[in-house]
Design an enzyme around this catalytic site. Structure first.
Site, PDB file in Angstrom:
ATOM      1  N   HIS A   8       0.815  -1.212   0.000  1.00 41.77           N
ATOM      2  CA  HIS A   8       0.000   0.000   0.000  1.00 41.77           C
ATOM      3  C   HIS A   8       0.856   1.272   0.000  1.00 41.77           C
ATOM      4  O   HIS A   8       1.621   1.515   0.931  1.00 41.77           O
ATOM      5  CB  HIS A   8      -0.916   0.016   1.225  1.00 41.77           C
ATOM      6  N   SER A  31       1.469  -0.149  -5.522  1.00 45.62           N
ATOM      7  CA  SER A  31       0.551  -0.469  -4.434  1.00 45.62           C
ATOM      8  C   SER A  31      -0.002  -1.872  -4.629  1.00 45.62           C
ATOM      9  O   SER A  31      -0.001  -2.410  -5.740  1.00 45.62           O
ATOM     10  CB  SER A  31      -0.595   0.542  -4.383  1.00 45.62           C
ATOM     11  N   SER A  36      -5.847   1.823  -2.252  1.00 45.83           N
ATOM     12  CA  SER A  36      -5.107   2.158  -1.029  1.00 45.83           C
ATOM     13  C   SER A  36      -4.056   3.245  -1.193  1.00 45.83           C
ATOM     14  O   SER A  36      -3.540   3.772  -0.203  1.00 45.83           O
ATOM     15  CB  SER A  36      -4.444   0.898  -0.460  1.00 45.83           C
ATOM     16  N   ASP A  86       3.040  -7.723  -0.270  1.00 44.84           N
ATOM     17  CA  ASP A  86       1.907  -7.645   0.653  1.00 44.84           C
ATOM     18  C   ASP A  86       0.706  -8.300  -0.025  1.00 44.84           C
ATOM     19  O   ASP A  86       0.077  -7.705  -0.893  1.00 44.84           O
ATOM     20  CB  ASP A  86       1.597  -6.187   0.999  1.00 44.84           C
ATOM     21  N   GLU A 152       4.272  -9.372   3.967  1.00 46.21           N
ATOM     22  CA  GLU A 152       3.674  -8.533   4.991  1.00 46.21           C
ATOM     23  C   GLU A 152       2.422  -9.120   5.642  1.00 46.21           C
ATOM     24  O   GLU A 152       2.137  -8.824   6.798  1.00 46.21           O
ATOM     25  CB  GLU A 152       3.327  -7.167   4.356  1.00 46.21           C
ATOM     26  N   LYS A 182       4.393  -7.445  14.575  1.00 45.08           N
ATOM     27  CA  LYS A 182       3.522  -7.128  13.437  1.00 45.08           C
ATOM     28  C   LYS A 182       2.116  -7.626  13.730  1.00 45.08           C
ATOM     29  O   LYS A 182       1.166  -6.859  13.793  1.00 45.08           O
ATOM     30  CB  LYS A 182       4.070  -7.760  12.157  1.00 45.08           C
ATOM     31  N   ASN A 187      -2.113  -5.926  13.191  1.00 47.40           N
ATOM     32  CA  ASN A 187      -3.380  -6.629  12.992  1.00 47.40           C
ATOM     33  C   ASN A 187      -4.393  -6.328  14.092  1.00 47.40           C
ATOM     34  O   ASN A 187      -5.591  -6.204  13.824  1.00 47.40           O
ATOM     35  CB  ASN A 187      -3.145  -8.138  12.905  1.00 47.40           C
ATOM     36  N   CYS A 191      -5.979  -2.309  13.384  1.00 45.76           N
ATOM     37  CA  CYS A 191      -7.392  -2.441  12.990  1.00 45.76           C
ATOM     38  C   CYS A 191      -8.315  -1.841  14.042  1.00 45.76           C
ATOM     39  O   CYS A 191      -9.385  -1.322  13.698  1.00 45.76           O
ATOM     40  CB  CYS A 191      -7.737  -3.909  12.755  1.00 45.76           C
ATOM     41  N   HIS A 297      -9.136  -9.523   3.583  1.00 47.00           N
ATOM     42  CA  HIS A 297      -8.189  -9.553   2.466  1.00 47.00           C
ATOM     43  C   HIS A 297      -8.939  -9.434   1.155  1.00 47.00           C
ATOM     44  O   HIS A 297     -10.105  -9.781   1.038  1.00 47.00           O
ATOM     45  CB  HIS A 297      -7.336 -10.821   2.489  1.00 47.00           C
ATOM     46  N   HIS A 351      -3.629   2.187   8.765  1.00 51.24           N
ATOM     47  CA  HIS A 351      -3.208   2.213  10.166  1.00 51.24           C
ATOM     48  C   HIS A 351      -2.365   3.450  10.460  1.00 51.24           C
ATOM     49  O   HIS A 351      -1.688   3.982   9.572  1.00 51.24           O
ATOM     50  CB  HIS A 351      -2.381   0.968  10.498  1.00 51.24           C
ATOM     51  N   SER A 359       5.602  -2.602  12.127  1.00 55.13           N
ATOM     52  CA  SER A 359       5.573  -3.527  10.992  1.00 55.13           C
ATOM     53  C   SER A 359       6.748  -3.301  10.055  1.00 55.13           C
ATOM     54  O   SER A 359       7.420  -4.246   9.625  1.00 55.13           O
ATOM     55  CB  SER A 359       4.263  -3.351  10.209  1.00 55.13           C
TER      56      SER A 359
END
Length: 433
Positions: A8, A31, A36, A86, A152, A182, A187, A191, A297, A351, A359
């Site tokens: 992203h 990306s 994103s 990713d 990622e 990470k 996550n 989030c 996802h 995020h 991360s």
């Protein structure tokens, strides 16, 4: 050395690109999601002139895969030396490219986009159909040139493990996703911040008092559930795993099936990493103006293909990445965010920087580890590896001062008593944080 990335294209990713450049890499980037990219971030990297970037917000699928191919094509070289991925799209393109080049060399056959109904895979096949006659060994050479990838996210790691199990993985891979700093930070805490942020930016609804369903109670689902409850929603959970379901119950969440509650939910969030979680039949049964979004996802957790192709469907675009799909028979509509793709990046800015710093510190360490393996140790086979525990702890240690935290130091006697070193690692590899 050349490092290419598919991740992203945000402000935070811009800092990752600058860091890799400062360490001496020549960087090319795209990306990993059509919605994103933050255009100002991509423009800033392009303007700096040290790295090439191929990304803009709102790409079509053919444009997305064109960007991926441009990122992977390194002028004056066979490809990148190392890859940041990713979701696994860049890795997939190398593997599929090599596979179809081998078929072309054997019998002259080219990929057939008409062989699949999947819109995204059609784009991949078309790209390779156009590419192979122009350069018959492009991706084969690219696979040889690439000495490793750092991945990622959960879905990308799953893809890598599947390839490794079949002995199809073409280079070593480091699983960044399952680093504790990470998975338990990006996550969960990422989030927890970005899901309500994106829902409120997209819809301006009050979350308090709403009934919200979170599909999946893994790390992402946990962050989402606590965020929605913290905003005043009454949160329900769907789960397939009895352990995760028991965790949800112990935290005070009601565990249900979609069929139990689909008629009454105001906000649906998929967070599973699987597909066909929220189906067309589910959406037909939803209350008028139910909000439907995905933070798991890709775009197939929500059955967007069948929704978009439903006969007589009317789509009211409310604003970018916010669409109301109106069913012809009932007149009821569902409000779908970010076309079923990652809502936090499609309808907000992803995020926050602090959690992405955790991360991306892991990403940089993974790239350095791959470089060391390539140049010195030669220890990695074509398999999936996790960064060692002491590096995970190092990432956490680097971030503590900004939060005003002060660690207690073990005495040698205390360290000996529990069988660790004074400066760590403090947990064994089986410890579950």
């Amino acid at each position: 050395m050349n490092i290419n990335g598919s991740l992203h294209m945000t402000i935070q990713t811009g800092v990752l690109i600058e860091t890799l450049s400062a360490l001496g890499a020549k960087v090319r980037w795209c990306s990993c999601n059509i919605f994103s990219t933050q255009d100002h971030a991509a423009a800033a990297i392009a303007k700096a002139g040290t790295s090439a970037v191929f990304a803009w917000k709102g790409e079509t699928l053919p444009e997305y895969w064109w960007c991926t191919e441009q990122m992977m094509t390194v002028p004056g070289a066979d490809g990148c030396d190392q890859l940041v991925d990713d979701g696994g799209d860049a890795t997939l393109l190398i593997h599929k490219g090599k596979e179809f080049e081998a078929k072309y060399a054997k019998d002259g056959s080219l990929p057939d986009p008409a062989s699949t109904n999947n819109a995204e895979f059609k784009c991949i096949l078309q790209l390779l159909k156009d590419s192979i006659p122009l350069d018959k060994t492009k991706y084969t050479r690219m696979a040889v040139q690439c000495k490793g990838v750092s991945e990622e996210t959960t879905t990308g790691v799953l893809r890598l493990r599947e390839m490794a199990a079949k002995n199809e993985l073409l280079f070593p891979a480091i699983n960044v996703n399952d680093c504790v700093t990470k998975s338990k930070f990006d996550n969960v805490y990422g989030c927890r911040h970005s899901l309500p942020d994106s829902i409120m930016r997209a819809t301006d609804v009050m979350i308090g008092g709403k009934r919200a369903l979170v599909c999946g109670y893994g790390d992402v689902g946990k962050g989402c559930a606590f965020a929605l409850r913290g905003a005043g929603a009454r949160v329900l959970i769907t789960e397939i795993d009895p352990i995760n379901a028991l965790q949800a119950c112990m935290e005070g969440f009601q565990v249900v099936t979609m069929e139990d509650c689909v008629h009454e939910i105001d906000i649906f969030t998929s967070a599973t990493g699987n597909f066909k979680i929220i189906t067309l039949e589910h959406m037909k049964q939803m209350k008028n103006n139910a909000i439907v979004c995905n933070i798991g996802h890709f775009d197939n957790e929500i059955d967007m293909e069948d929704l978009e192709q439903f006969p007589g469907m009317t789509v009211e675009n409310i604003k970018p990445q916010v669409d109301r799909f109106v069913f012809p028979s009932s007149g009821n509509g569902v409000i779908v965010l970010a076309s079923g793709r990652l809502v936090n990046l499609g309808c907000a800015t992803g995020h926050p920087s602090f959690v992405m710093s955790c991360s991306f510190t892991n990403q940089v360490l993974a790239q350095l580890d791959l470089l060391k393996n390539w140049k010195e140790t030669k220890a990695y086979k074509n398999d999936v590896y996790l960064l060692p525990k002491h590096l995970d702890e190092k990432v956490a240690l680097l971030h503590l001062p900004s939060l005003g935290a002060h660690l207690t130091t073990l005495s040698q006697e205390q360290a000996d008593y529990i069988g660790v070193k004074v400066n760590g690692p403090f947990k064994n590899d089986t410890y579950r944080y």
